[in-house]
Scaffold this motif. Sequence first.
Motif, mmCIF file in Angstrom:
data_model
loop_
_atom_site.group_PDB
_atom_site.id
_atom_site.type_symbol
_atom_site.label_atom_id
_atom_site.label_comp_id
_atom_site.label_asym_id
_atom_site.label_seq_id
_atom_site.Cartn_x
_atom_site.Cartn_y
_atom_site.Cartn_z
ATOM 1 N N GLY A 204 3.676 -19.392 -11.680
ATOM 2 C CA GLY A 204 3.387 -18.410 -10.635
ATOM 3 C C GLY A 204 3.307 -17.026 -11.239
ATOM 4 N N LEU A 205 2.439 -16.196 -10.696
ATOM 5 C CA LEU A 205 2.385 -14.790 -11.109
ATOM 6 C C LEU A 205 2.978 -13.963 -9.984
ATOM 7 N N VAL A 206 3.955 -13.137 -10.326
ATOM 8 C CA VAL A 206 4.648 -12.344 -9.308
ATOM 9 C C VAL A 206 4.000 -10.964 -9.211
ATOM 10 N N VAL A 207 3.607 -10.614 -8.004
ATOM 11 C CA VAL A 207 3.066 -9.273 -7.757
ATOM 12 C C VAL A 207 4.258 -8.392 -7.373
ATOM 13 N N GLN A 208 4.710 -7.582 -8.324
ATOM 14 C CA GLN A 208 5.929 -6.784 -8.087
ATOM 15 C C GLN A 208 5.668 -5.636 -7.112
ATOM 16 N N GLN A 209 4.530 -4.976 -7.278
ATOM 17 C CA GLN A 209 4.216 -3.807 -6.457
ATOM 18 C C GLN A 209 2.895 -4.039 -5.734
ATOM 19 N N PRO A 210 2.902 -4.681 -4.570
ATOM 20 C CA PRO A 210 1.630 -4.974 -3.906
ATOM 21 C C PRO A 210 0.844 -3.703 -3.574
ATOM 22 N N GLY A 211 -0.422 -3.706 -3.978
ATOM 23 C CA GLY A 211 -1.271 -2.553 -3.689
ATOM 24 C C GLY A 211 -1.754 -2.573 -2.243
ATOM 25 N N GLY A 212 -1.860 -3.781 -1.682
ATOM 26 C CA GLY A 212 -2.194 -3.905 -0.272
ATOM 27 C C GLY A 212 -3.657 -4.162 0.039
ATOM 28 N N TYR A 213 -4.490 -4.320 -0.977
ATOM 29 C CA TYR A 213 -5.924 -4.482 -0.691
ATOM 30 C C TYR A 213 -6.391 -5.933 -0.738
ATOM 31 N N THR A 214 -5.609 -6.803 -1.420
ATOM 32 C CA THR A 214 -5.981 -8.218 -1.412
ATOM 33 C C THR A 214 -5.466 -8.814 -0.094
ATOM 34 N N PHE A 215 -5.999 -9.968 0.280
ATOM 35 C CA PHE A 215 -5.655 -10.547 1.578
ATOM 36 C C PHE A 215 -4.153 -10.835 1.690
ATOM 37 N N ASP A 216 -3.608 -11.469 0.644
ATOM 38 C CA ASP A 216 -2.172 -11.805 0.685
ATOM 39 C C ASP A 216 -1.308 -10.550 0.755
ATOM 40 N N GLU A 217 -1.687 -9.528 -0.013
ATOM 41 C CA GLU A 217 -0.898 -8.290 -0.042
ATOM 42 C C GLU A 217 -1.022 -7.528 1.283
ATOM 43 N N ALA A 218 -2.236 -7.509 1.834
ATOM 44 C CA ALA A 218 -2.468 -6.745 3.069
ATOM 45 C C ALA A 218 -1.620 -7.278 4.216
ATOM 46 N N PHE A 219 -1.405 -8.591 4.220
ATOM 47 C CA PHE A 219 -0.562 -9.181 5.271
ATOM 48 C C PHE A 219 0.898 -8.769 5.104
ATOM 49 N N LEU A 220 1.385 -8.839 3.872
ATOM 50 C CA LEU A 220 2.814 -8.677 3.633
ATOM 51 C C LEU A 220 3.264 -7.233 3.486
ATOM 52 N N LYS A 221 2.411 -6.419 2.870
ATOM 53 C CA LYS A 221 2.858 -5.084 2.447
ATOM 54 C C LYS A 221 3.424 -4.204 3.578
ATOM 55 N N PRO A 222 2.783 -4.136 4.746
ATOM 56 C CA PRO A 222 3.334 -3.273 5.795
ATOM 57 C C PRO A 222 4.773 -3.636 6.153
ATOM 58 N N TRP A 223 5.076 -4.941 6.121
ATOM 59 C CA TRP A 223 6.415 -5.401 6.508
ATOM 60 C C TRP A 223 7.424 -5.125 5.406
ATOM 61 N N LEU A 224 7.007 -5.287 4.150
ATOM 62 C CA LEU A 224 7.909 -4.957 3.039
ATOM 63 C C LEU A 224 8.214 -3.463 3.071
ATOM 64 N N SER A 225 7.171 -2.660 3.338
ATOM 65 C CA SER A 225 7.358 -1.213 3.385
ATOM 66 C C SER A 225 8.278 -0.827 4.542
ATOM 67 N N LEU A 226 8.127 -1.528 5.666
ATOM 68 C CA LEU A 226 8.975 -1.226 6.820
ATOM 69 C C LEU A 226 10.438 -1.574 6.516
ATOM 70 N N GLU A 227 10.641 -2.721 5.879
ATOM 71 C CA GLU A 227 12.010 -3.106 5.480
ATOM 72 C C GLU A 227 12.616 -2.028 4.586
ATOM 73 N N GLU A 228 11.789 -1.526 3.668
ATOM 74 C CA GLU A 228 12.247 -0.497 2.726
ATOM 75 C C GLU A 228 12.626 0.799 3.464
ATOM 76 N N THR A 229 11.772 1.183 4.419
ATOM 77 C CA THR A 229 12.031 2.417 5.181
ATOM 78 C C THR A 229 13.335 2.298 5.957
ATOM 79 N N PHE A 230 13.549 1.139 6.588
ATOM 80 C CA PHE A 230 14.805 0.927 7.315
ATOM 81 C C PHE A 230 15.988 0.918 6.341
ATOM 82 N N ALA A 231 15.787 0.323 5.156
ATOM 83 C CA ALA A 231 16.877 0.255 4.164
ATOM 84 C C ALA A 231 17.315 1.663 3.763
ATOM 85 N N GLN A 232 16.342 2.553 3.639
ATOM 86 C CA GLN A 232 16.674 3.946 3.283
ATOM 87 C C GLN A 232 17.523 4.613 4.370
#
Length: 379
Positions: A204-232
Amino acid sequence: MEAKIKTIPLARLSSGDDLTLQVYQFFGNPSGKKVYIQANLHGAEIVGNVVIRQLMSWLQSLDRGQLWGEVWLLPACNPLGMNQRSHFFSSGRYNPYDGKDWNRIFGVEEDGERATFAQKYLNSSQDTIYHAYLDHLKSQLNNAQSFQTSGTSYGVKYGNLLQSLCLDADIVIDLHSSSNEGINYLFTFPKQDESAKAFLLDVGLVVQQPGGYTFDEAFLKPWLSLEETFAQLGRSLNFNLESWTLELGGGMTANPQSVEKGVTGIKNYLAQKGVVNVSDFPLPETKDHHIYLADKSQLKKYYATTGGIIETYPPLRTPVKAGASLYQILEMNKKEHSPQLMTVTAEESGFIFDVGKNQAVNEGEYVLSVLETGDNYDA
Ligand SMILES: [Zn+2]
């Protein structure tokens, strides 16, 4: 259980024909997860359509009570890319209108309102936060779409439509392959290591920092970012969403071994996740299955250092040693010399991950990829 079949209009062509997408929806217990699986986003990468057909037969053989949630299957998800040809060859990686890679068109604008949103919902339940942010994402997607007489470019309309189908999914699986000859592997994200085993692939190749433009990243990134914002803000959330891209072998082919890997992996994963309840999955080896998770940066692409014909190509998964011969290129050498065979050596140790389909290369053209694992990896 039979699928509900939904045909979605995409665009009317100049000939009067209509481009459509067709999604097959299996509905089980409504309180389970929504799984979205699509295939053939890149035109030459056809293998996922065969995988989906086999998954469809499998789901049809189950009772509704065995499905916890819903599974949406979208084969042939990019008709424009899939039908593109040059002679006998499918190209179909780039939108012919704007030259963009079909899998770099997704994502919404960076959300300037996320911090305000998090402040507002800081003490709300995770479920309330999820639904409020989902509504927010939906409106962002709709805003990017023009419904007036000025119209919307095909690429934007298509990208938004595809994203809207999986916006409320819990699991997204995008089925690809190499455009050339590649091994079977997956793309994954941090926090998915345990789930990654269930696909029973070994790399497996791990995408550490999703850029958000590929289909898989575009789905996940907003939620990861939201989790991060709440964590802060001191609030720990886990929306428990997962996103995957499976890369199953080579382009313009549906290699039976790659199909089998894809089908078994997805069945096993869905059973492991509790989406389907069947007696033969998950397989007992899932828990101890070893997947080698590499950073994307370990994948080294080799480009031709001169023009010529690649005379000897190493087969996929061949181990390579730093400094040892990797491939040989026959240089035509027109300046009153004979053709000569040049050897290109490997920069680092690893194994052959992907090889070009076209053995004639101009200088600077893609030749192959090595996954740089060091000396101790047994490919
Ligand atoms: Zn692809």
